[in-house]
Design an enzyme around this catalytic site. Structure first.
Site, PDB file in Angstrom:
ATOM      1  N   GLU A 279       0.871  -1.416   0.096  1.00  0.00           N
ATOM      2  CA  GLU A 279      -0.082  -0.039   0.050  1.00  0.00           C
ATOM      3  C   GLU A 279       0.612   1.241   0.079  1.00  0.00           C
ATOM      4  O   GLU A 279       0.821   2.141   0.798  1.00  0.00           O
ATOM      5  CB  GLU A 279      -0.930   0.115   1.170  1.00  0.00           C
ATOM      6  CG  GLU A 279      -2.046  -1.163   1.239  1.00  0.00           C
ATOM      7  CD  GLU A 279      -3.103  -1.186   2.154  1.00  0.00           C
ATOM      8  OE1 GLU A 279      -2.784  -0.676   3.139  1.00  0.00           O
ATOM      9  OE2 GLU A 279      -4.055  -1.594   2.036  1.00  0.00           O
TER      10      GLU A 279
ATOM     11  N   GLU B 186      -6.583  -8.363  -0.212  1.00  0.00           N
ATOM     12  CA  GLU B 186      -6.677  -8.176   1.222  1.00  0.00           C
ATOM     13  C   GLU B 186      -8.330  -8.072   1.328  1.00  0.00           C
ATOM     14  O   GLU B 186      -8.801  -7.136   0.489  1.00  0.00           O
ATOM     15  CB  GLU B 186      -6.115  -7.052   1.880  1.00  0.00           C
ATOM     16  CG  GLU B 186      -4.460  -7.503   2.186  1.00  0.00           C
ATOM     17  CD  GLU B 186      -4.049  -5.873   2.807  1.00  0.00           C
ATOM     18  OE1 GLU B 186      -4.759  -5.423   3.682  1.00  0.00           O
ATOM     19  OE2 GLU B 186      -2.823  -5.743   2.598  1.00  0.00           O
TER      20      GLU B 186
HETATM   21  C1  GLA Z   1      -4.128  -2.716   5.166  1.00  0.00           C
HETATM   22  C2  GLA Z   1      -2.651  -3.434   5.309  1.00  0.00           C
HETATM   23  C3  GLA Z   1      -2.446  -4.404   6.001  1.00  0.00           C
HETATM   24  C4  GLA Z   1      -3.268  -4.309   7.367  1.00  0.00           C
HETATM   25  C5  GLA Z   1      -4.626  -3.886   6.889  1.00  0.00           C
HETATM   26  C6  GLA Z   1      -5.644  -3.959   8.171  1.00  0.00           C
HETATM   27  O1  GLA Z   1      -4.821  -2.842   4.049  1.00  0.00           O
HETATM   28  O2  GLA Z   1      -2.073  -3.481   4.095  1.00  0.00           O
HETATM   29  O3  GLA Z   1      -1.256  -4.747   6.371  1.00  0.00           O
HETATM   30  O4  GLA Z   1      -2.855  -3.298   8.062  1.00  0.00           O
HETATM   31  O5  GLA Z   1      -4.793  -2.785   6.487  1.00  0.00           O
HETATM   32  O6  GLA Z   1      -7.248  -3.595   7.557  1.00  0.00           O
END
Ligand code: GLA
Ligand code: ZN
Length: 663
Positions: free
Chosen positions: A152, A309
């Site tokens: 991210e 995710e």
């Molecule tokens: C983000 C991050 C993860 C985690 C999630 C929690 O998407 O990439 O590492 O912190 O949030 O929701």
């Protein structure tokens, strides 16, 4: 059309075995539980740098060798991460320049993550080194199927290195000419003429922050810096492992990085999807999420993407983290697949024992066993996903596109004028996407740089900034038979944020739309104008253009104020096509009513009911109930229910969060 990286839907997610390095029995238990949950993939090493390189130049891959070996023995694919999202403490201590400087000019201390200087040559070098080591070591590892770059990417840095890089960027952009810069930034205004490049700093609250052209440059610079950071990361991977595809996980919407550009450098797009299902606004959430799925899908011409995710249960970062209703996680995953995802992945496999995210949802909870509601839900979904492997890689060409242009999100944010508080460009695009989604039409979400000629209908709401050539492109598209819908405040500035002279919309577009836009009125909250359209009275809110029809036919007019009887909706036949102008904003269902005039076919002829949405992908039709009640849909013929293998026809009931996958 087909583009696939796997033969099955990837089911898995972030796996952090390094947090459990001292409890090897937990690693073994993970293998048992993964197989039980029909998990076929693990994303490993996202935040493992300190474990991989405990001291500068001292590497420890032994643990990673072991866990990758175990995963492979158990038939679980590995998506291997590069660790730049969080750095070891020794690195920050030895090279403080890697720490980000905030807008206030203060350098951060070591801590948290996602906060490196994007420019720092030392950081780039260190990242390249560790990535090279990983690539060399695992290039032939049979389990490693994909690279997950960093995590991210986001944010900006205001350190001296970044300031200098920004000045260099500007020199290049403005052909080393301060005259050009002063002209483009209109620096005669408020006596801001720059006489030396060193006078320029990044935009900040306590400094220069009123030159929107400059802010646009800064955004472009920051975005390009992230992209070149990414390219720096993947250089050793492309060299050593050209056979392993590369992706980086994007977020819903991060203004700072032009995802439409970054996506071009990825083999497949992936994104992290966290709808706010617990909010009690399922339809809004479902709509927004659908929009984002289609946006990410469209970034590579419709090719499938990964949902890298999602949470198996609640998150830990809302103010109040309510558990989503049973079934919602499954429906949300199915929505992703329906819109083009070839993966359902979670953050996270196992809840960490300590640290910031120990109460974030995970497949395996602190209890450590499989007898939990969440584990059972994930297992059931895993089984079902195995039945959907026919869909993997499948996509088709849409006939309709909504233009949601990244740089236009920046441009529409920065100008001062008209309505400064109700402007949200993204919301406007979602509003025009909504009726297509509701009807079961697959729509692409594209940038103004994309090819329009593939579509029968292109809707470009609030396309305020036109890049070089976009005006010509719209003209050609319409001339050749396309239907183009523009709305208020279209074509006011060029790519450098200078207003077009000679009347709006820009240049030839006055001819294409057959109108001239003379004024824009802004309406305070609660104040409304009205437009009667197709027998229904619509509120005009926030902003509306006062236009004159030249060649255009006036479809509807404003109902009141001094511009009552001025055109509000026009159409112009131009060449073989038509150019429509909707001069106002409406927050009700005007877009739906307006779009009903076009012959846009839904993906299938199934009769839906309210809050039930449909999407066809490959041979499969997904019908999803996002309402809080049981719903009925009527099938137009006999289908096979792909999950149960039963034949079904006629009226079918869908329970709350229920769905059908039909063939
Ligand atoms: C983000 C991050 C993860 C985690 C999630 C929690 O998407 O990439 O590492 O912190 O949030 O929701
Ligand atoms: Zn910096």
């Amino acid at each position: 059309m087909e583009k696939k990286f796997f033969d099955y839907i990837i089911h898995g997610g972030d796996y952090n075995p390094d947090q459990w390095i001292n409890t090897p029995e937990i690693w073994d238990e993970d293998m048992r539980l993964m197989k039980l949950a029909h998990v076929n993939s693990a994303t490993v090493g996202i935040f493992s740098w300190a474990m991989l390189e405990p001291e500068e130049g001292v590497y420890n891959f032994e643990w990673l060798d072991r866990i990758l070996g175990k995963l492979h023995e158990n038939g679980i694919d590995v998506i291997l991460a590069t660790p730049s999202g969080a750095r070891p403490a020794w690195l920050a201590q030895k090279y403080p320049e890697v720490l980000r400087v905030e807008e206030n000019g203060i350098r951060n201390e070591y801590g948290v993550r996602h906060n490196h200087c994007i420019t720092s040559p030392v950081y780039r070098e260190k990242v390249r080194n560790i990535n090279r080591k990983l690539a060399e070591r695992y290039k032939d590892h049979p389990a490693v199927k994909m690279w997950h770059i960093s995590n991210e990417y986001s944010g900006e840095c205001h350190c001296e290195l970044c300031q200098e890089a920004f000045r260099e960027w500007l020199k290049k952009y403005y052909h080393n000419s301060l005259d050009e810069l002063n002209f483009k930034w209109w620096n005669g205004f408020w006596s801001h003429t720059i006489t030396d490049w060193s006078q320029i700093n990044s935009p900040k609250y306590r400094g220069e922050n009123h030159i929107s052209a400059m802010k646009l440059c800064w955004d472009r610079f920051v975005s390009e810096s992230h992209i070149s950071f990414y390219e720096n990361e993947i250089a050793p991977l492309r060299e050593i492992t050209p056979h392993i595809p590369v992706t980086t996980n994007l977020m819903r919407m991060r203004d700072g990085i032009n995802y439409q550009e970054l996506a071009k450098k990825m083999d497949l797009v992936s994104w992290d999807n966290y709808p706010h299902w617990d909010k009690g606004e399922n339809i809004e959430q479902a709509l927004e999420t659908a929009f984002y799925h289609d946006m990410f899908r469209s970034m590579k011409s419709g090719q499938p993407f990964f949902m890298m995710e999602s949470t198996p249960s609640q998150v830990n970062w809302h103010d109040v983290n309510k558990l989503p209703k049973p079934g919602m996680q499954e429906l949300s995953s199915i929505q992703a697949v329906a819109h083009g995802a070839d993966s359902v992945q979670y953050f996270q496999w196992r809840k960490s024992r300590g640290g910031h995210e120990k109460y974030h949802g995970a497949v395996v909870d602190h209890c450590g066993h499989e007898n939990t509601r969440v584990f059972r839900d994930i297992t059931r979904l895993g089984e079902k996903l195995e039945k959907l492997s026919d869909v993997v890689g499948k996509y088709s060409q849409s006939r309709v596109a909504v233009v949601f242009d990244w740089e236009n999100t920046w441009a529409t944010k920065y100008f001062h004028g008209f309505n400064n508080i109700n402007r949200d460009y993204r919301a406007e695009c979602i509003k025009w996407y909504a009726p297509l989604w509701k009807k079961g039409v697959t729509a692409d979400i594209i940038s103004q740089d994309d090819d329009f000629s593939k579509y029968d209908l292109v809707i470009a709401p609030f396309l305020y900034m036109l890049k070089d050539g976009t005006d010509k492109k719209i003209e050609e598209y319409v001339e050749n038979g396309g239907n183009f819908v523009a709305t208020y405040l279209t074509g006011l500035v060029d790519k450098d944020d200078l207003c077009f002279l000679g009347g709006f919309p820009a240049n030839n577009l006055k001819k294409v739309f057959g109108i001239w836009h003379e004024d824009t009125d802004a309406l305070p909250e609660g104040m409304k104008n009205s437009v009667l359209y197709n027998g229904k009275n619509y509120d005009v809110v926030h902003v509306c253009d006062i236009i004159h029809a030249n060649e255009a036919e006036v479809l509807e007019k404003y109902g009141k104020d001094f511009y009552a009887d001025y055109p509000a909706v026009t159409v112009n036949s131009y060449g073989k096509g038509k150019a429509y102008y909707v001069a106002f904003r409406n927050d009700d269902d005007f877009a739906e009513n307006f779009l009903s005039q076009f012959d846009i076919r839904p993906d299938a002829d199934i009769k839906l009911s309210p809050d039930v949405y449909m999407r066809k992908r490959g041979e499969l039709i997904f019908v999803m109930n996002f309402s809080d009640e049981e719903r009925t849909v009527t099938l137009d013929k006999e289908y096979t229910n792909v999950i149960t293998d039963e034949k079904i026809n006629g009226e079918v009931k869908l329970c709350v969060s229920g769905y059908l996958v039909l063939k």
